[in-house]
Write a protein that holds these residues in place. Structure first.
Motif, PDB file in Angstrom:
ATOM      1  N   ASN A  51     -26.808 -20.916 -21.577  1.00  0.00           N
ATOM      2  CA  ASN A  51     -27.596 -19.721 -21.887  1.00  0.00           C
ATOM      3  C   ASN A  51     -28.998 -19.781 -21.314  1.00  0.00           C
ATOM      4  N   ARG A  52     -29.296 -20.860 -20.618  1.00  0.00           N
ATOM      5  CA  ARG A  52     -30.629 -20.969 -20.027  1.00  0.00           C
ATOM      6  C   ARG A  52     -30.709 -20.197 -18.723  1.00  0.00           C
ATOM      7  N   LYS A  53     -31.934 -19.797 -18.420  1.00  0.00           N
ATOM      8  CA  LYS A  53     -32.184 -19.142 -17.132  1.00  0.00           C
ATOM      9  C   LYS A  53     -32.250 -20.208 -16.035  1.00  0.00           C
ATOM     10  N   PRO A  54     -31.943 -19.841 -14.791  1.00  0.00           N
ATOM     11  CA  PRO A  54     -31.998 -20.824 -13.713  1.00  0.00           C
ATOM     12  C   PRO A  54     -33.326 -21.574 -13.633  1.00  0.00           C
ATOM     13  N   SER A  55     -34.437 -20.879 -13.943  1.00  0.00           N
ATOM     14  CA  SER A  55     -35.743 -21.549 -13.843  1.00  0.00           C
ATOM     15  C   SER A  55     -35.880 -22.680 -14.855  1.00  0.00           C
ATOM     16  N   GLN A  56     -35.034 -22.644 -15.889  1.00  0.00           N
ATOM     17  CA  GLN A  56     -35.101 -23.700 -16.908  1.00  0.00           C
ATOM     18  C   GLN A  56     -34.108 -24.815 -16.624  1.00  0.00           C
ATOM     19  N   LEU A  57     -33.429 -24.729 -15.476  1.00  0.00           N
ATOM     20  CA  LEU A  57     -32.439 -25.746 -15.120  1.00  0.00           C
ATOM     21  C   LEU A  57     -32.959 -26.581 -13.961  1.00  0.00           C
ATOM     22  N   SER A  58     -32.475 -27.819 -13.881  1.00  0.00           N
ATOM     23  CA  SER A  58     -32.842 -28.672 -12.750  1.00  0.00           C
ATOM     24  C   SER A  58     -32.089 -28.206 -11.513  1.00  0.00           C
ATOM     25  N   GLY A  59     -32.530 -28.680 -10.351  1.00  0.00           N
ATOM     26  CA  GLY A  59     -31.886 -28.296  -9.093  1.00  0.00           C
ATOM     27  C   GLY A  59     -30.390 -28.586  -9.113  1.00  0.00           C
ATOM     28  N   GLY A  60     -30.041 -29.755  -9.638  1.00  0.00           N
ATOM     29  CA  GLY A  60     -28.634 -30.133  -9.692  1.00  0.00           C
ATOM     30  C   GLY A  60     -27.825 -29.183 -10.555  1.00  0.00           C
ATOM     31  N   MET A  61     -28.389 -28.848 -11.698  1.00  0.00           N
ATOM     32  CA  MET A  61     -27.680 -27.933 -12.609  1.00  0.00           C
ATOM     33  C   MET A  61     -27.522 -26.559 -11.988  1.00  0.00           C
TER      34      MET A  61
END
Lengths: 333, 303
Positions: free
Chosen positions: B135-145
């Motif tokens: 449910n996180r936005k891409p900006s809250q994810l690491s590059g790998g995720m």
């Protein structure tokens, strides 16, 4: 830390307000000093005493600002102060003496914060009264202005946003329309007023038209810019998922460009609120802009300032609304 | 010879060079990819890898030549060809889950919302994204995720051909290793046909059945098609032990380091530019000797 910053900034704001009010008060306050006393020369006093006027009475009338020639007349009546008062005062005996209306009050004509406060309170407690065409509560007048802004602004949005999409998505449309936009955009909205009055005729519709024309440009250029600068990767995502133009526009381009579009809408509503005041000053009748002009003509500066204050507060509320909207659609890459 | 599943025929790409002439990126490139095959394309920057990828995706038009998939000519982008972009290309205003359902809903227009979401969650789970993190936005994810989400989005659509444009280029080496293994896992379950661009030789050997080698541009061509004769399932730590690993690797390094320059810039004589098949197999030398294609390779490997 943030809490304490909030607190400190609030304190500083309050301090600035208090200081501002104090300076305003100090420069506009009219002290309740009463009439300025008259100082008699020794000769004049001797002359009055020689006419059997009491020393106490001379001192009293002199302190009330009664000059020597009038004192001489009073002395000539040969009446004591008690008897004069019983007869209805000096003025009743036909002697002209100064009262609180006969000389300009010392200090400023500009209303003091206290006077504004009184008017402001009256406005807040009864904002929607109607006592005649020229005497309505400011709530109603603001409502008229707001209604004009909303109508003109909504029409502008309905034109500018789709057109902005077209210009942003089609280089052909951009090149074809750009010269017109560049020429029409810098024209002061009020310069359209005579044309509107002549062609539309109705002053009400003319002011709505002026709102329309001033709101169109920032929304149009921002929408076009936002749409044109949507990252091609995102468009490619839409393309590889076989989305049609309309679906792409709604599901990819609109959310991608939304922050830029809302920025344009925020600029537009600000300009529209600036322009409605000027437009209503021109066309008259109703609205908060007309109120400012009307109160100025009646030299009710206190009421005028209350109206100006309300314009500011309303503008702030409109801006806050769009700031909220902007936050809701913003995203971080 | 039967037509391969994906067949690239006499593909030519030219751009105006800004001085009135034309710049030929590649000319008459002809090669094929079999169904279920994992093919990597290796080459230096500027050789036209990405251009080939964009043409396969339908995002760019070649100057001439055709791409046929399943016997039909490809034109324009399609859901049958899924793309994983180097920069993930996730929509930043949507959560990880919504980014995947965005694709699934486009593919299966008749599915219900819950069906779409279930399908999306399944594929996210396959790349190790489960629970609240979706449910996180891409900006809250690491590059790998982010790249995992992007891979899940592509696989969830079950395209006939999956195109990966340097999917791990922006990731650190450790993350890259993990996601490579996840990619193999997902791929082996689905048997997708995959065409992938990479700069990383080890990555290419680990993942692919075949590696296409491109010479330097302009006038680049797909010069060789190197079979990876290492059995699956492969795993990063074990493949280096395989007798073919360094033989293949050395061949690739040699090509990219030296021969890609030597072979560059040769204009086509009007023929198809077909890659030369190269098979290096040291594990079972006896039955392979009759393979004709080995001959030029032995020189290149040099050991």
């Amino acid at each position: 830390m943030i809490r304490s910053l909030d607190l400190r900034s609030a304190m500083l704001s309050l301090l600035i307000l208090v200081a501002g009010l104090f300076i305003w008060h100090a420069t506009t306050h009219v002290p309740d000093t009463g009439p300025v006393g008259v100082v008699l020369s020794a000769d004049q006093e001797q002359a009055l005493l020689a006419k059997n006027m009491g020393a106490e009475d001379i001192a009293y009338y002199a302190s009330q600002g009664v000059e020597f020639p009038q004192l001489d007349q009073i002395a000539g009546l040969g009446l004591s102060r008690e008897m004069i008062d019983m007869a209805g005062g000096i003025r009743a005996l036909g002697i002209s003496v100064p009262d609180e209306n006969s000389a300009p009050a010392p200090g400023s004509l500009f209303p003091s914060p206290a006077q504004i406060g009184v008017e402001l309170w009256a406005t807040i407690t009864d904002p929607f009264y109607v006592a005649g065409t020229n005497d309505m509560g400011y709530g109603i007048q603001i409502g008229y202005s707001l209604l004009r802004v909303i109508i003109g602004y909504t029409l502008a949005a309905a034109v500018a946003i789709p057109l902005g999409f077209l210009i942003g998505m089609s280089p052909l449309a951009y090149r074809a329309l750009d010269p017109y936009i560049q020429v029409l955009k810098p024209i002061s909205p009020l310069a359209w007023m005579p044309i509107a009055l002549f062609t539309i005729g109705d002053s009400e519709l003319s002011s709505i038209f002026v709102i329309f024309i001033c709101s169109v440009w920032p929304m149009l250029t921002n929408t076009a810019f936002g749409v044109a600068s949507v990252r091609s990767d995102w468009i490619n995502v839409a393309r590889t998922h076989e989305l049609g133009s309309l679906k792409t526009a709604i599901t990819v381009i609109l959310p991608a460009a939304a922050p830029t579009i809302i920025t344009g809408m925020r600029i537009s509503i600000g300009i529209a609120w600036l322009v409605i005041v000027a437009a209503e000053m021109l066309v008259g009748g109703t609205g908060i802009g007309y109120v400012v002009w009307n109160e100025w003509n009646g030299l009710r500066l206190d009421r005028m300032i209350v109206a100006i204050l309300l314009i500011g507060v309303m503008g702030m509320l409109l801006d806050t609304l769009f700031a909220r909207l902007q936050r809701a659609v913003s995203y971080t890459e | 010879m039967a037509k391969p599943f994906l067949s690239i025929e006499r593909l030519t790409q030219q751009f105006p060079d800004g001085a009135g002439g034309t710049l030929t990126v590649f000319e008459n490139a002809t090669f094929g990819v079999e169904k279920g095959e994992f093919v990597c394309i290796l080459g230096h920057s500027g050789c036209g890898k990405s251009t080939i990828m964009n043409i396969l995706a339908g995002l760019a038009e070649p100057t001439s030549g055709v791409v046929k998939m399943d016997g039909f000519e490809v034109s324009g982008p399609s859901l049958d060809r899924g793309v994983v972009f180097q920069n993930y290309s996730l929509l930043p205003w949507l959560s990880a889950l919504k980014n995947v359902t965005f694709g699934v809903a486009a593919r299966h227009k008749d599915w219900s919302k819950t069906q779409v979401e279930e399908h999306a969650r399944k594929y996210l789970a396959q790349v190790g994204l489960e629970g609240d993190v979706v449910n996180r936005k891409p900006s809250q994810l690491s590059g790998g995720m982010r790249q995992r989400v992007s891979i899940a989005r592509a696989f969830a659509n079950q395209p006939k051909l999956l195109l990966l444009d340097e999917p791990f280029g922006a990731l650190d080496a450790l993350t890259r290793g993990t996601i490579q293994e996840e990619l193999i896992k997902v791929w082996s379950q689905t048997e997708q046909t995959v065409f992938m661009i990479t700069h990383d030789i080890d990555e290419a050997i680990l993942l692919s059945d075949r590696i296409l080698l491109m010479t330097n541009g302009p006038m680049a061509r797909v010069a060789e098609s190197v079979e990876i004769t290492i059995p699956r399932p492969r795993n990063r730590t074990e493949i280096v032990e395989h007798p073919n690993y360094y033989a293949i690797r050395n061949h690739l390094v040699q090509f990219l380091g030296q021969r890609s320059k030597e072979l560059a810039g040769q204009p086509s004589s009007g023929d198809d530019h077909r890659p030369e098949t190269v098979r290096i197999d040291n594990s079972e030398p006896a039955p392979e000797e009759s393979e004709p294609a080995v001959v030029p390779t032995l020189r290149a490997v040099g050991d």
